[in-house]
Design a protein around this motif. Sequence first.
Motif, PDB file in Angstrom:
ATOM      1  N   ASN A  22      44.921  42.227  29.189  1.00  5.41           N
ATOM      2  CA  ASN A  22      43.698  42.499  28.531  1.00  5.41           C
ATOM      3  C   ASN A  22      43.321  41.935  27.088  1.00  5.41           C
ATOM      4  O   ASN A  22      42.244  41.467  27.018  1.00  5.41           O
ATOM      5  CB  ASN A  22      43.583  44.050  28.467  1.00  5.41           C
ATOM      6  CG  ASN A  22      43.437  44.482  29.838  1.00  5.41           C
ATOM      7  OD1 ASN A  22      43.864  45.730  30.380  1.00  5.41           O
ATOM      8  ND2 ASN A  22      42.396  44.009  30.592  1.00  5.41           N
ATOM      9  N   SER A  76      42.889  38.053  27.554  1.00  6.83           N
ATOM     10  CA  SER A  76      41.798  37.826  28.247  1.00  6.83           C
ATOM     11  C   SER A  76      40.307  38.249  27.382  1.00  6.83           C
ATOM     12  O   SER A  76      39.516  37.489  27.267  1.00  6.83           O
ATOM     13  CB  SER A  76      41.592  38.362  29.388  1.00  6.83           C
ATOM     14  OG  SER A  76      41.464  39.766  29.320  1.00  6.83           O
ATOM     15  N   PRO A 116      42.798  29.161  29.899  1.00  5.15           N
ATOM     16  CA  PRO A 116      42.455  30.042  31.173  1.00  5.15           C
ATOM     17  C   PRO A 116      43.371  29.744  32.445  1.00  5.15           C
ATOM     18  O   PRO A 116      43.574  30.574  33.351  1.00  5.15           O
ATOM     19  CB  PRO A 116      41.018  29.312  31.650  1.00  5.15           C
ATOM     20  CG  PRO A 116      40.588  28.922  30.193  1.00  5.15           C
ATOM     21  CD  PRO A 116      41.888  28.456  29.340  1.00  5.15           C
ATOM     22  N   ASP A 145      36.985  40.720  34.291  1.00  3.44           N
ATOM     23  CA  ASP A 145      38.255  41.014  33.395  1.00  3.44           C
ATOM     24  C   ASP A 145      38.878  42.767  34.059  1.00  3.44           C
ATOM     25  O   ASP A 145      40.181  42.816  34.131  1.00  3.44           O
ATOM     26  CB  ASP A 145      38.161  41.158  31.928  1.00  3.44           C
ATOM     27  CG  ASP A 145      39.626  41.241  31.296  1.00  3.44           C
ATOM     28  OD1 ASP A 145      40.507  40.928  31.704  1.00  3.44           O
ATOM     29  OD2 ASP A 145      39.202  41.730  30.075  1.00  3.44           O
ATOM     30  N   LEU A 200      46.278  32.110  31.888  1.00  2.00           N
ATOM     31  CA  LEU A 200      45.600  33.542  32.485  1.00  2.00           C
ATOM     32  C   LEU A 200      45.458  33.546  34.046  1.00  2.00           C
ATOM     33  O   LEU A 200      45.996  34.651  34.234  1.00  2.00           O
ATOM     34  CB  LEU A 200      44.281  33.472  31.629  1.00  2.00           C
ATOM     35  CG  LEU A 200      44.186  34.112  30.321  1.00  2.00           C
ATOM     36  CD1 LEU A 200      42.831  34.162  29.866  1.00  2.00           C
ATOM     37  CD2 LEU A 200      44.958  35.194  30.047  1.00  2.00           C
ATOM     38  N   ALA A 232      36.938  32.214  31.239  1.00  2.00           N
ATOM     39  CA  ALA A 232      38.105  32.912  30.899  1.00  2.00           C
ATOM     40  C   ALA A 232      39.041  32.647  32.270  1.00  2.00           C
ATOM     41  O   ALA A 232      40.022  33.478  32.662  1.00  2.00           O
ATOM     42  CB  ALA A 232      37.887  34.335  30.926  1.00  2.00           C
ATOM     43  N   ILE A 247      39.101  35.794  36.916  1.00  2.00           N
ATOM     44  CA  ILE A 247      37.972  36.707  36.346  1.00  2.00           C
ATOM     45  C   ILE A 247      36.824  36.260  36.816  1.00  2.00           C
ATOM     46  O   ILE A 247      36.036  36.944  37.200  1.00  2.00           O
ATOM     47  CB  ILE A 247      38.479  36.519  34.889  1.00  2.00           C
ATOM     48  CG1 ILE A 247      39.467  37.064  34.174  1.00  2.00           C
ATOM     49  CG2 ILE A 247      37.010  37.354  34.287  1.00  2.00           C
ATOM     50  CD1 ILE A 247      39.620  36.939  32.889  1.00  2.00           C
TER      51      ILE A 247
END
Length: 696
Positions: free
Chosen positions: A89, A92, A41, A249, A44, A107, A111
């Motif tokens: 995308n 995630s 995470p 997301d 991300l 996530a 997000i």
Amino acid sequence: MKALTDLLGRTPWLANADLKMLAGPVLIILILSMMILPLPPFILDLFFTFNIALAIMVLLVSMLTEKPLDFAAFPSVLLFTTLLRLSLNVASTRVVLMEGHQGTGAAGKVIEAFGEFLIGGNFAVGLAVFMILVIINFMVITKGAGRIAEVGARFTLDSMPGKQMAIDADLNAGLIGEAEARQRRREVAQEADFYGSMDGASKFVRGDAMAGLVIMGVNILGGLLIGMLQHGMSFSDAAHTYVILTIGDGLVAQIPALVISIAAGVTVSRVNTEQDVGQQMIGQLFNRPQVLFIAAGVIGLLGLVPGMPNFVFLLFASLLGGLGWWMTQREQTQLLDKAVKEVPQAALETPEASWDDVQLVDTLGLEVGHRLIPLVDNRQQGELLTRIKSVRKKFAQDVGFLPPVVHIRDNLELGPNTYVITLKGVEIGRGEIYPGKWLAIDPGQVSGKLDGVPTTDPAFGLPAIWVDPKLREHGQIYGYTVVDAGTVTATHLNHLLHRHAADLLGRSEVQRLLDKLGGENKALVEEVVPKVVSLGTLQRILQSLLEEEVSIRDLQTILDALAEHGAGQPADAQDLAAVVRVALGRAITQQWFPGQTELHVIGLDFNLEQVLMQAVNSGGALEPGLADNLMQQTETALARQEASGEPPVLVVPARLRALLARFLRRRLRQLAVMSLMEIPEDRTLRVTSLIGGNNR
């Protein structure tokens, strides 16, 4: 890769060449890695933040550039940013489906923030916001930008021949050099490539929006199934958790996508000026106080209507009115300051007349009406001044001597849009131009008509139309040669300089030519001038060449011919000019027949040639009837020659050349008369038009 490095290279700390070279490969590796490898995470969060920052950078660059080609890398940047969002995308989605049962923070914080904070944790509101963003991006911005790019590409391709003709016209007139011509041709090609690429690149964003909808559906459905079947969650808990994660997301991806789409719209919808988008909007929206006063009045009236939010409306009315008043005061102050600067100080006393009051006649002059003053004003960066300098430089390179400086002054007795070109105080040309408009010249093969003011091209007498700038590209598409007002005047001046070159060559210019050649070949100059010919005789010889558009650049060959044939001979300028023409025969032939071995020329019928020989032997005078007949037949032969696309060259025996050149060129200035002795031995003559007989 170059497109991305160009974008990143705009940032000073990324200007290092090594970093710019690594930017493209590193980004590709990151994109592939995010699609294949699972990411924690925190990573991300870093990539989502980078994606948002990159979108903002692209938007700022597109707004701060002054023309689309300044951001020519945009189509490629659009592709890479789209791939980056899609890879995020994918990454995630993997985390949401695998770790979503742990809560909305599974996530990453980005997000979670978009899912919880921005929409208050209400997934119904989130779905509505997400769908609205997709519709705005897909249906409004991307569709409009794509349409503009499509039309721009079509019109740019259609206008390319006209733009190329305009560039060639400027090059031939001496207004630009070879390097600038190549640069302008390259820009025309790049403009077509740019709009074509933008037309295709806009499909990336539309596809990205559709992919976002599909990804959202997969995440919601997959999350519900995984949460309930694998992790034993209730329907409501699974729906709350996975829908919030999916919406977060989606928003993280769609907001940068929307920013990139706005940047694309800004890039393709702008009009080329010397300002960026912000300067254009502020300068054109708030440059008229009358608009602000009217807007303030309308808003104020609405603020007085019962039930309306009176305070807000009246507040904006006051702000607009105050801004309009401030702009009015500023304009009045600027006009007053300008008037004070322009008022001349009164003379304290009238001085006695002196030789300083004697005004000599300018060799070359340009007088302009009052509306044309900005074109020749240094303080206003008059474009005509630069073009006149280019014309003089081009003339010197082609003809062989530097013409006098053009003295420019305003003349209130002229029409506001009229200019007059003078030679030694005598008018030799006049025209009328309209600054801000474009002259569409009809070369004879146009495919459409334009709305405007009909006129005639002052340089060559071709039919033309003054049109608004918005019709410029239409004129180029129709086949017109479209030039601005400054180019019209510069081309006219260039034409008159060549036509009156002999009158511009004075003794001082001849002496400077000798001084320049004397630096390299002093012995030759001292042998010819003044031993063989005087300075005045040499001037008349050179003027004789210039009258028939023969360049005097090869001064060394001219002096060599005079040194060889002029010694001991009578110093008759016309006879010596004939000798010099023979020496320059190869250059004269090359001027009219570049690269041709077979020369298609106009000739004389044998019987007419004999009659003219007798006239020369008897003193050189032509009978009136013979003169009229000769002129008419020459005009007919010249028309046939030009209709077949051949050079207007008449070749005659050497004894007839001077007589026919003086007589025929009085009316037919485009005709060149050469003698047989001037034709090089390695060239073949073919008579394609005949004077005094049937056409061969």
